[in-house]
Structure formats: structure tokens, C-alpha cells
Scaffold this motif. Structure first.
Motif: not given
Length: 498
Positions: A29, A31, A148-149, A152-157
């Protein structure tokens, strides 16, 4: 920007052939790329808010009229709003990183032009250019994060993005006031724009950390639609913005008639495109859905109270009562903190109580405006600006109760297939509403200032002007509260993965 379309061949160089995302699921990912995207989101929202605290300094140094101050604010907002949908489609077509870089380059150049503008006319033109560039840039932030996210990574982003945009609103008041008051190299208000230049140059080079993605589908570009709606809204706003300085003249009526004609032509043209199977800029069938139409009016009303409120307060505190930009910006700190805190709480209230939570927020928002108007009216020339902090906290908190979940509420009225178009329409209405609010409030505020008084009575005059200007916000907030109570039984939409 190169005219080369983001083809499957260019996708191969950067991403795999994933039909929905265009992203290699095995790649790490990005970041570092997220940091650049957040930075871009920050500067575009920062420039929405920072101008308000610097407006009185611009007025004194450039000799700007109230109408010209309105152009400085509304020009950015309108240009930002009308090109948002097109900016998103251009990113789908030519590549989101490519459009990100193009938009950031334009935004940086426009910021430099704002910072060195020799007169108010050049500043207004540069602000419009800045808004157009922001409209190319901002949609790529959301789209790139979404693609790109995943999971869960998308929710965090997206959580980090929400926090960043909230901080941008606070920084616009505090950092803006600090920059103007510090008067580095005797630049004064110009530093609020020039600070974007090194940030923009860094973001352009750092954008290499953002993976290139584009849509597998070739979105159609509706340039005639863009031209019609842009000209129509411009013809509507210009006479309203000019009225505080020049009054209503014959050309004002002609401009208003042209605006109505252009917007009607836009409506029929978009319908013709839709019926012929071509992708319209705006799907007018959505506006015939009663609940979505109500939602659009709600967005227009609520966002009409935002920039206009900051403008009137800056003029009251600085020009009327002599606070410096840092003092005026500091007054807003508790208000901004309340907005951020309630932005975190509001989605939970909406999840539990649905539209009723937003309706209650709108009712208290209306009462907060009424309380502030009454406080300023009663105190008059004896007003102590710091005494407004409690009601400012209430306004900031209730504004978040409405704005934060409002998009989810309105998008819940349409199918998932229509959500992308609906989201673009609502984003445009947000900016158009803010620009219209500035124009109408400027008329009311300016009508009081035009009477003129002795310098010793200036504080009382500005207090009265603020009361008249804020009466527009009181009416808009009241109408929004009534509309929301008619929707109070609406349930929260199911989580969306678009």
C-alpha cells in the motif's frame, strides 16, 4: 497536460489489469503516496478558509470594495464547484496521478499569482484560476484513496483524510492570522498564498509515490454542459456580487435573465444527452426524485451559511472592532475544535437516530445564529468580541452535526449505481451554495455600510451590518431545519463500497 489517454498499455507500466481498481493487489500500500494526497486535500481546503481572516487586510491594502471581496471568496468556490465532476472524469480518462500533478502545478502557479497580484482585479482572476486547478486536483485525492486502499486500510485512510480536512479548517483561521500578523518581509496577507508554492513544488515531485490508475471504462466528456452551467452560474452571481457596490442596474436584470435562460438550456441539453444514451454531466432524472431534490436544496442552504458567516465575522471583528488577524483567528479556535470533536461524534448519532440527529442539529444551529444575532444587536458598539466564544462553540459543533453526515443521508436516497453521479452533484452544490451565500450576505451587509457614519460610530455600524448579514444565514438555517424534520424518519444508508 498531455492529451494521451490512459490506455491499457500505460496501465501495464504502473498497475495490473484489475477491472475495478486498476491496482496490483499484491503491491504494498502506498502510504507515502497517501501523505501526498492528504497534503493536497489540506491545501485546497486551507485556501477556502484562510482568505476569510485576511480579507480585511486585503481590503485596506488593495482598496477593495465589498463586491470585490465577494469575488475573491466566491470566485474560488464557484470555479472549484463547477469543474469538480469534470475533474473526476478527466482523472478516470487520462490517469489520476497525471491529473493530480496537473492540478497541483496549476494550483501552485495560481497561488504564486495571488501572492504577487499588483491589484484586486489580478487577484480575483488568480483566485478563479486557483479554484479551477483545485477542481482538477481534489477529485483525484478521493479516487486514489478509494482505489489504492481497500478494506480496513481504506477506512483508516479516509479517516485520516477527514481529520486532515478538519485540521485545514482550523489552520486556515490560526495559521492564516499568524502569517498575516507576522508580516514576513512586509508581505502581509500575500504570505497566505505564497506559502502554497514550496508545498506545491514538493507535492509535484513527491507524487511519484502515488500509483497511476485510471478507469477501464472511457468516460464521456460533456464540455458543452460544463460551459452552459459555468456561464449560467456566473451570470447569476455577478449581479449579486456587484450589488453592494453598484446597486441593481439594467445590466443586472439582463444578466439574471441570461442566467435563467442558460440554466434552462443546460437542463434540456442534459436531458437530451441522457435520453440519447450519452453520459450527461448532471443526470437530471436524479433531481426529479423528491427526496434527493430535497437533499440538494438542503446542501445548498447549509453550505450557503459557511463562507458568508466567516466573511461577516472577519469584517465585524477586524474592520469594525479593530482586532488584528491573529486575534480574530484565535477567537475561532474553540469553534473549530468543537467542529472537529462533533465531526467524530456525528456519524455515531446518525447511525443510531438517522436524519433526526441532523434535524436536531439544524434546529440548534438555527437557534445559535439567532442567539448570536441577538447578542450583537443588544451590545452594539459596546460588543466585546471574545464574549461571542460560547455561541461560536455552539455554531461550530452543530455545523458538524449537520455537515458531517449530510452527504451520507442524501446519497442514501439514490441507488448505488447513481451514487457516483449524485456525489459529484452534491459536491458542486456545496461550493455553489457557499458562493451564493457570500453574494446574498454581501448585499445585506453592504446595504448597511453604504449609509456611512462618522469613524466614532463605526463599531455600531458594523454590528448592525453583521446583524443584517446574518439574517440571511438565520433564514437559510431555519429552512434547512424544516426540511430535515420532514425527513426525520429516514434511516441511515447501508455502508457503501463505492
Amino acid at each position: 497536460m498531455s492529451t494521451e489517454i490512459c490506455t491499457s498499455e500505460t496501465r501495464t507500466r504502473h498497475v495490473s489489469h484489475q477491472p475495478e481498481t486498476g491496482r496490483n493487489p499484491t503491491a504494498p500500500l502506498p502510504w507515502l503516496g497517501l501523505f501526498v494526497l492528504l497534503l493536497a486535500g489540506f491545501v485546497t481546503i486551507f485556501d477556502l478558509f484562510v482568505v476569510n481572516v485576511a480579507i480585511p487586510s486585503m481590503q485596506s491594502s488593495l482598496g477593495a470594495s465589498l463586491s470585490e471581496l465577494g469575488y475573491i471568496i466566491a470566485g474560488y468556490e464557484l470555479a472549484f464547484g463547477v469543474l469538480l465532476i469534470t475533474g473526476g472524469r478527466l482523472g478516470d480518462l487520462y490517469g489520476r496521478r497525471r491529473l493530480f500533478i496537473t492540478g497541483m502545478a496549476g494550483f501552485t502557479t495560481a497561488s504564486l499569482l495571488c501572492g504577487i497580484a499588483p491589484g484586486v482585479e489580478i487577484l480575483i482572476a488568480a483566485r478563479v484560476f486557483q479554484g479551477l486547478a483545485a477542481a482538477l486536483l481534489f477529485p483525484q485525492v478521493y479516487a486514489s484513496i478509494r482505489i489504492n486502499f481497500p478494506g480496513d486500510a481504506g477506512r483508516k485512510a479516509f479517516g485520516l483524510l477527514g481529520m486532515t480536512l478538519g485540521l485545514a479548517a482550523i489552520a486556515g483561521q490560526i495559521l492564516g492570522g499568524l502569517l498575516v500578523e507576522a508580516n514576513v518581509f512586509d508581505l502581509g496577507w500575500r504570505t497566505i498564498f505564497l506559502i502554497n508554492v514550496p508545498v506545491g513544488i514538493f507535492a509535484i515531485f513527491a507524487a511519484l509515490h502515488i500509483p497511476e490508475t485510471c478507469s477501464q471504462q472511457r468516460p464521456e466528456m460533456d464540455w458543452p454542459g460544463v460551459a452552459l452551467v459555468s456561464l449560467g452560474l456566473t451570470a447569476l452571481l455577478i449581479p449579486l456580487l456587484e450589488m453592494p457596490t453598484h446597486g441593481w442596474q439594467i445590466w443586472s436584470s439582463v444578466s439574471l435573465l441570461c442566467a435563467i435562460t442558460l440554466l434552462l438550456v443546460f437542463y434540456h441539453y442534459e436531458e437530451k444527452r441522457r435520453l440519447s444514451g450519452h453520459a450527461p454531466l448532471v443526470d437530471m432524472a436524479l433531481m426529479r426524485q423528491a427526496r434527493f431534490a430535497k437533499g440538494g436544496v438542503l446542501v445548498l442552504l447549509i453550505y450557503s451559511t459557511s463562507s458568508s458567516f466567516f466573511l461577516c465575522f472577519a469584517l465585524l471583528a477586524q474592520t469594525g472592532f479593530g482586532l488584528n488577524p491573529l486575534e480574530a483567528g484565535s477567537i475561532f479556535v474553540p469553534c473549530s475544535i468543537a467542529f472537529v470533536v462533533m465531526s467524530i461524534i456525528a456519524p455515531r448519532l446518525f447511525a443510531r437516530f438517522g436524519a433526526l440527529s441532523i434535524a436536531v442539529g439544524a434546529l440548534v444551529y438555527t437557534l445559535s445564529f439567532a442567539a448570536m444575532i441577538m447578542q450583537v444587536w443588544v451590545a452594539g458598539a459596546g460588543l466585546v468580541i471574545a464574549h461571542l466564544i460560547p455561541v461560536l462553540i455552539l455554531i461550530g459543533g452543530t455545523q458538524a452535526m449537520i455537515m458531517t453526515p449530510l452527504l451520507n443521508l442524501v446519497l442514501g436516497f439514490v441507488s448505488e449505481r447513481q451514487a457516483g453521479m449524485a456525489s459529484g452533484m452534491i459536491s458542486t452544490l456545496q461550493q455553489a451554495g457557499a458562493a451564493l451565500g457570500v453574494a446574498v450576505t454581501g448585499i445585506l451587509f453592504g446595504s448597511v455600510l453604504s449609509s456611512g457614519v462618522a469613524p466614532s460610530e463605526q463599531q455600531g455600524l458594523y454590528a448592525t451590518a453583521f446583524v443584517w448579514g446574518m439574517s440571511c444565514n438565520l433564514v437559510a438555517a431555519s429552512l434547512a431545519a424544516v426540511l430535515l424534520f420532514t425527513l426525520r424518519k429516514t434511516k441511515p444508508p447501508l455502508p457503501s463500497h463505492i
